[in-house]
Write a protein that holds these residues in place. Sequence first.
Motif, PDB file in Angstrom:
ATOM      1  N   GLN A   1       0.669  -1.302  -0.091  1.00  0.00           N
ATOM      2  CA  GLN A   1       0.011  -0.139  -0.074  1.00  0.00           C
ATOM      3  C   GLN A   1       0.850   1.182   0.042  1.00  0.00           C
ATOM      4  OE1 GLN A   1      -2.322  -0.731   3.572  1.00  0.00           O
ATOM      5  NE2 GLN A   1      -0.764   0.221   5.045  1.00  0.00           N
ATOM      6  N   ALA A   2       1.992   1.149   0.665  1.00  0.00           N
ATOM      7  CA  ALA A   2       2.951   2.184   0.480  1.00  0.00           C
ATOM      8  C   ALA A   2       3.923   2.166  -0.576  1.00  0.00           C
ATOM      9  CB  ALA A   2       3.794   2.145   1.726  1.00  0.00           C
ATOM     10  N   GLY A   3       3.599   2.986  -1.501  1.00  0.00           N
ATOM     11  CA  GLY A   3       4.737   2.657  -2.569  1.00  0.00           C
ATOM     12  C   GLY A   3       3.961   3.414  -4.007  1.00  0.00           C
ATOM     13  N   ARG A   4       4.544   2.837  -5.110  1.00  0.00           N
ATOM     14  CA  ARG A   4       4.183   3.133  -6.397  1.00  0.00           C
ATOM     15  C   ARG A   4       2.992   3.828  -6.834  1.00  0.00           C
ATOM     16  NH1 ARG A   4       7.626  -1.433  -9.360  1.00  0.00           N
ATOM     17  NH2 ARG A   4       6.146  -2.547  -7.798  1.00  0.00           N
ATOM     18  N   SER A   5       1.835   3.292  -6.215  1.00  0.00           N
ATOM     19  CA  SER A   5       0.564   3.507  -6.439  1.00  0.00           C
ATOM     20  C   SER A   5       0.203   4.970  -6.166  1.00  0.00           C
ATOM     21  CB  SER A   5      -0.540   2.544  -5.754  1.00  0.00           C
ATOM     22  OG  SER A   5      -0.508   2.757  -4.584  1.00  0.00           O
ATOM     23  N   LEU A   6       1.021   5.601  -5.323  1.00  0.00           N
ATOM     24  CA  LEU A   6       0.896   6.863  -4.562  1.00  0.00           C
ATOM     25  C   LEU A   6       1.615   8.092  -5.334  1.00  0.00           C
ATOM     26  CD1 LEU A   6       0.498   6.147  -0.906  1.00  0.00           C
ATOM     27  CD2 LEU A   6      -1.322   6.032  -2.600  1.00  0.00           C
ATOM     28  N   PRO A   7       0.782   8.858  -5.792  1.00  0.00           N
ATOM     29  CA  PRO A   7       1.688  10.233  -6.436  1.00  0.00           C
ATOM     30  C   PRO A   7       2.509  10.824  -5.425  1.00  0.00           C
ATOM     31  CG  PRO A   7      -0.698  10.698  -6.148  1.00  0.00           C
ATOM     32  CD  PRO A   7      -0.569   9.317  -6.067  1.00  0.00           C
TER      33      PRO A   7
ATOM     34  N   HIS B   1      -5.853   6.571   2.754  1.00  0.00           N
ATOM     35  CA  HIS B   1      -6.863   5.346   2.561  1.00  0.00           C
ATOM     36  C   HIS B   1      -7.648   5.185   3.880  1.00  0.00           C
ATOM     37  CE1 HIS B   1      -4.884   4.897  -1.282  1.00  0.00           C
ATOM     38  NE2 HIS B   1      -3.970   4.306  -0.851  1.00  0.00           N
ATOM     39  N   ASP B   2      -7.160   5.420   4.996  1.00  0.00           N
ATOM     40  CA  ASP B   2      -7.683   5.103   6.445  1.00  0.00           C
ATOM     41  C   ASP B   2      -7.784   3.643   6.490  1.00  0.00           C
ATOM     42  OD1 ASP B   2      -9.283   5.532   8.873  1.00  0.00           O
ATOM     43  OD2 ASP B   2     -11.116   4.983   8.016  1.00  0.00           O
ATOM     44  N   VAL B   3      -6.514   2.955   6.067  1.00  0.00           N
ATOM     45  CA  VAL B   3      -6.386   1.594   6.496  1.00  0.00           C
ATOM     46  C   VAL B   3      -6.121   1.657   7.939  1.00  0.00           C
ATOM     47  CG1 VAL B   3      -5.616   0.837   4.266  1.00  0.00           C
ATOM     48  CG2 VAL B   3      -3.983   1.921   5.775  1.00  0.00           C
ATOM     49  N   ASP B   4      -6.248   0.227   8.380  1.00  0.00           N
ATOM     50  CA  ASP B   4      -6.130   0.170   9.931  1.00  0.00           C
ATOM     51  C   ASP B   4      -4.852  -0.361  10.343  1.00  0.00           C
ATOM     52  OD1 ASP B   4      -9.174   0.173  10.648  1.00  0.00           O
ATOM     53  OD2 ASP B   4      -9.340  -1.353   9.189  1.00  0.00           O
ATOM     54  N   ALA B   5      -3.940  -0.266   9.297  1.00  0.00           N
ATOM     55  CA  ALA B   5      -2.467  -0.605   9.624  1.00  0.00           C
ATOM     56  C   ALA B   5      -1.661  -0.058   8.644  1.00  0.00           C
ATOM     57  CB  ALA B   5      -2.000  -2.148   9.979  1.00  0.00           C
ATOM     58  N   ALA B   6      -0.366   0.453   9.220  1.00  0.00           N
ATOM     59  CA  ALA B   6       0.718   0.898   8.246  1.00  0.00           C
ATOM     60  C   ALA B   6       1.418  -0.459   8.065  1.00  0.00           C
ATOM     61  CB  ALA B   6       1.291   2.100   9.156  1.00  0.00           C
ATOM     62  N   ILE B   7       2.055  -0.790   6.912  1.00  0.00           N
ATOM     63  CA  ILE B   7       3.209  -1.627   6.700  1.00  0.00           C
ATOM     64  C   ILE B   7       4.459  -0.856   6.607  1.00  0.00           C
ATOM     65  CG2 ILE B   7       2.445  -1.958   4.399  1.00  0.00           C
ATOM     66  CD1 ILE B   7       3.970  -4.857   6.343  1.00  0.00           C
ATOM     67  N   LEU B   8       5.387  -1.467   7.236  1.00  0.00           N
ATOM     68  CA  LEU B   8       6.816  -0.711   7.214  1.00  0.00           C
ATOM     69  C   LEU B   8       7.279  -0.736   5.740  1.00  0.00           C
ATOM     70  CD1 LEU B   8       9.095   0.611   8.953  1.00  0.00           C
ATOM     71  CD2 LEU B   8      10.041  -1.825   8.860  1.00  0.00           C
ATOM     72  N   PHE B   9       7.645   0.544   5.506  1.00  0.00           N
ATOM     73  CA  PHE B   9       8.290   0.584   3.981  1.00  0.00           C
ATOM     74  C   PHE B   9       9.575  -0.037   4.187  1.00  0.00           C
ATOM     75  CE2 PHE B   9      10.791   2.991   0.816  1.00  0.00           C
ATOM     76  CZ  PHE B   9      10.067   2.520  -0.164  1.00  0.00           C
TER      77      PHE B   9
ATOM     78  N   GLU C   1       7.872   8.831   6.359  1.00  0.00           N
ATOM     79  CA  GLU C   1       6.960   9.461   5.512  1.00  0.00           C
ATOM     80  C   GLU C   1       6.141   8.685   4.460  1.00  0.00           C
ATOM     81  OE1 GLU C   1       4.713  12.084   3.410  1.00  0.00           O
ATOM     82  OE2 GLU C   1       5.520  12.248   5.406  1.00  0.00           O
ATOM     83  N   ILE C   2       6.942   7.670   3.786  1.00  0.00           N
ATOM     84  CA  ILE C   2       6.346   6.877   2.815  1.00  0.00           C
ATOM     85  C   ILE C   2       5.513   5.733   3.742  1.00  0.00           C
ATOM     86  CG2 ILE C   2       6.772   4.679   1.339  1.00  0.00           C
ATOM     87  CD1 ILE C   2       9.514   6.513   0.622  1.00  0.00           C
ATOM     88  N   THR C   3       5.916   5.224   4.645  1.00  0.00           N
ATOM     89  CA  THR C   3       5.094   4.310   5.482  1.00  0.00           C
ATOM     90  C   THR C   3       3.639   4.943   5.839  1.00  0.00           C
ATOM     91  OG1 THR C   3       6.858   3.225   6.419  1.00  0.00           O
ATOM     92  CG2 THR C   3       5.006   2.839   7.753  1.00  0.00           C
TER      93      THR C   3
END
Length: 352
Positions: A30-36, A68-76, A59-61
């Motif tokens: 979810q963190a990465g290339r899909s986000l401008p 998106h209001d996801v329920d968790a961050a995944i470490l970048f 910042e990227i994490t």
Amino acid sequence: MSRRELVDAPILDTATGRSPKRTPVWFMRQAGRSLPEYKVAREGVSMLDSCFMPELLAEITLQPVRRHDVDAAILFSDIVVPLKAAGIGVEIVPGRGPVMDRALSTREDVDNLPVLDSEVPEVADGIRGVLAELRDDQALIGFVGAPFTLASYLVEGGPSRNHERTKAMMHGDPGTWHALMERLVPTITSFLKTQVDAGIDAMQLFDSWAGFLTERDYREFVLPYSTRILAEVEGVIPRIHFGVSTGEILGAMSTAGSEVMGVDWRVPLDVAAERIDAASGPTVLQGNLDPALLFAGTDVVRSEVRRIKEEAARAIAAGHATGHIFNLGHGVLPNTDADAITEAVSIIHEES
């Protein structure tokens, strides 16, 4: 360190057998290339370098959590980060993936492989930066690559379609193979310890290439080592175990010991739950929307979310599973519309 006291965090509630306030969801990659905003943040910085820059890592994490209001961050991060931290020559080549300076082929190569035996302070600092911004109902998931996948990159020298050198070593020179796995386990566990000590709330063991193995080979050549890694954090934080194309070895993978089993999109959740339950008893399921369906429009996503939730509910009702964390069946595809991801999260929460 003293771990955060999370209040009504849906992912942790589900993973530990409590009833969540809403269906928990996070997406791999979810963190990465899909986000401008990611492209702006990482402009001029290589992928691996960004994993060792605490402020940028944080910042990227956090970007997808804010958006998106996801329920968790995944470490970048990347599964080869601990190899890089240990001093092994590796770079991530755009369009190809991790590429080693040289491939391992002999017992001498294995015996000389550097081992990570200390904290990675840049990653620890980045984790602390993430935790400072997350709400107390949002978890931070750390992750490490499983030893088989890292071993394959080292033996092949990079990504492989068939893993022929890897399988040749496993079967033709098993002593060297097991020595390589023994060499990798402390590096992976050391990197995991860095994350745990810095305060992650859960972890995922990610075995990208395990689906290329037969169950027999997985049990003999891989399972003992993944089991040891997961055992390092038993009773400390919830553990997720995930691999790609692993439908035929889900039962074997589940015996490695994790509270949550990730399932890719190829196997219906209720079918996967039966296989897992038969091998190790009921666990929490994670998955398993096909990432490509985020391109298919709102109606399709809504229908697929409903179907997947119904499969999970059947598995729970049958006693084959104990809960469900919504996710994709693999990672977000790079050219996915960021708004489609936000909408999918909203639909998943609406359908709770």
